[in-house]
Design an enzyme around this catalytic site. Structure first.
Site, PDB file in Angstrom:
ATOM      1  N   ASP A  46       0.843  -1.197   0.000  1.00 53.33           N
ATOM      2  CA  ASP A  46       0.000   0.000   0.000  1.00 53.33           C
ATOM      3  C   ASP A  46       0.883   1.253   0.000  1.00 53.33           C
ATOM      4  OD1 ASP A  46      -2.475  -1.233  -0.096  1.00 53.33           O
ATOM      5  OD2 ASP A  46      -2.604  -1.456   2.064  1.00 53.33           O
ATOM      6  N   GLY A  47       2.026   1.151   0.686  1.00 54.80           N
ATOM      7  CA  GLY A  47       2.985   2.270   0.718  1.00 54.80           C
ATOM      8  C   GLY A  47       3.491   2.603  -0.681  1.00 54.80           C
ATOM      9  N   ASN A 121      -4.525   8.992   2.342  1.00 56.05           N
ATOM     10  CA  ASN A 121      -4.797   8.328   3.631  1.00 56.05           C
ATOM     11  C   ASN A 121      -5.189   9.320   4.727  1.00 56.05           C
ATOM     12  OD1 ASN A 121      -4.411   5.603   3.182  1.00 56.05           O
ATOM     13  ND2 ASN A 121      -2.263   5.605   3.798  1.00 56.05           N
ATOM     14  N   GLU A 122      -4.284  10.262   4.976  1.00 57.04           N
ATOM     15  CA  GLU A 122      -4.512  11.186   6.086  1.00 57.04           C
ATOM     16  C   GLU A 122      -3.519  12.342   6.035  1.00 57.04           C
ATOM     17  OE1 GLU A 122      -1.181   9.391   6.685  1.00 57.04           O
ATOM     18  OE2 GLU A 122      -2.678   7.964   7.327  1.00 57.04           O
ATOM     19  N   ARG A 147      -4.728  19.746  23.477  1.00 53.20           N
ATOM     20  CA  ARG A 147      -3.311  19.807  23.866  1.00 53.20           C
ATOM     21  C   ARG A 147      -2.759  18.389  23.852  1.00 53.20           C
ATOM     22  NH1 ARG A 147      -2.418  21.477  29.081  1.00 53.20           N
ATOM     23  NH2 ARG A 147      -0.327  22.189  28.577  1.00 53.20           N
ATOM     24  N   ALA A 184      -1.936  11.203  21.338  1.00 57.36           N
ATOM     25  CA  ALA A 184      -1.475  11.424  22.714  1.00 57.36           C
ATOM     26  C   ALA A 184      -2.023  12.732  23.307  1.00 57.36           C
ATOM     27  CB  ALA A 184       0.058  11.402  22.774  1.00 57.36           C
TER      28      ALA A 184
END
Ligand code: NAP
Length: 260
Positions: A46-47, A121-122, A147, A184
């Site tokens: 896919d890459g 993808n994003e 944040r 995160a």
């Protein structure tokens, strides 16, 4: 489609397979054309398809893509290595249908000036050096001040990629939407943000504003740019689309099942 080119991952298997495809097609009077191909054959994962898509972004509305995976079955690739003969027959004799995959348009603003980038993808803002603060707007409405390390905006086809590692939902192909996920996020008494992923319909605009993007990067698919000096970033699904040549029915559920 008469004019083709091949984009291969750099491992021996993919290179050798790519050469076989080129030789087979040229022997059948197809024309190898790296500049103005009608179909681009991606050999790898896919890459590799992401690399092929971005290499031809300037003519994305004029070309088709098809992929053969030299590992497992991918999301952009319809054939496995063992199906080489089928792919070759399809490329010579087949009549494909076209599947269009909407691209994510990303605008980096510096005052009134902006630059446009496209992702399949994003696109994500990430800062691994210091806490990134981002005011998030959905159309004209303020959602939150995030944040943490960053935020990711994924497409439907990208929902199985980085988005999935961020515990975002996998979206089935008929769902035309973006998905916003946290990287995160900091959550305690003084800092709150949604924390779950948010699925946003296709006609919406997502805007990230920050007093400072210093040391942040904007990753889009396998590419990235720095964000120093940028004050806002906008994301929307646009009319531009990547076109995949489908020679046979494909099952998203089968691909998904194959993933884990
Ligand atoms: P890459 O090595 O080309 O890709 C990283 C992995 O993501 C590979 O296993 C690749 O599959 C897979 N992948 C790519 N697009 C996918 C999709 N739509 N659905 C499911 N899996 C997909 O890495 P890269 O050059 O840094 O970045 C390219 C893409 O990799 C990014 O768009 C991002 O989505 C993804 N990525 C994921 C993570 C993560 O999950 N933590 C981290 C970095 C990047 P193949 O093995 O078939 O090529």
């Amino acid at each position: 489609m008469e004019r083709f080119t091949v984009v291969t991952r750099e491992d021996d298997t993919s290179v050798s397979l790519g050469r076989k495809i080129s030789n087979h097609l040229t022997a059948r009077n197809k024309i190898f054309d790296q500049i103005h191909p009608e179909i681009i054959i991606s050999v790898g994962g896919d890459g590799t398809m992401l690399h092929a898509l971005h290499q031809h972004m300037h003519q994305i509305d004029k070309v088709h893509f098809v992929g053969i995976h030299t590992g497992t079955l991918g999301f952009f690739t319809d054939y496995q290595e063992s199906e080489l003969e089928t792919l070759l027959d399809d490329l010579v004799f087949g009549q494909p249908t076209t599947e269009e995959v909407q691209l994510l348009e990303v605008k980096r603003f510096n005052g009134d000036r902006f630059e446009v980038l496209y992702a399949i993808n994003e696109a994500r803002v990430e800062n691994i050096i210091k806490t990134q603060s981002i005011d998030v707007w959905i159309d004209t409405e303020y959602l939150e001040t995030f944040r943490g390390n960053g935020l990711c905006v994924s497409t439907q086809i990208g929902s199985t990629a980085y988005n999935r590692s961020l515990r975002g939902a996998v979206l089935l192909p008929s769902i035309r939407a973006m998905q916003l996920t946290e990287v995160a996020g900091i959550h305690h008494k003084l800092s709150r943000s949604l924390s779950t992923s948010l699925v946003i319909p296709e006609n919406y605009l997502i805007r990230f504003e920050s007093k400072s993007y210093y040391d942040s990067i904007l990753c889009y698919d396998h590419l990235h740019v720095r964000l120093d000096g940028v004050d806002a970033i906008e994301f929307r699904l646009c009319k531009k689309a990547a076109r995949f040549a489908r020679y046979r029915p494909t099952s998203f559920i089968k691909r998904l099942n194959n993933l884990y």
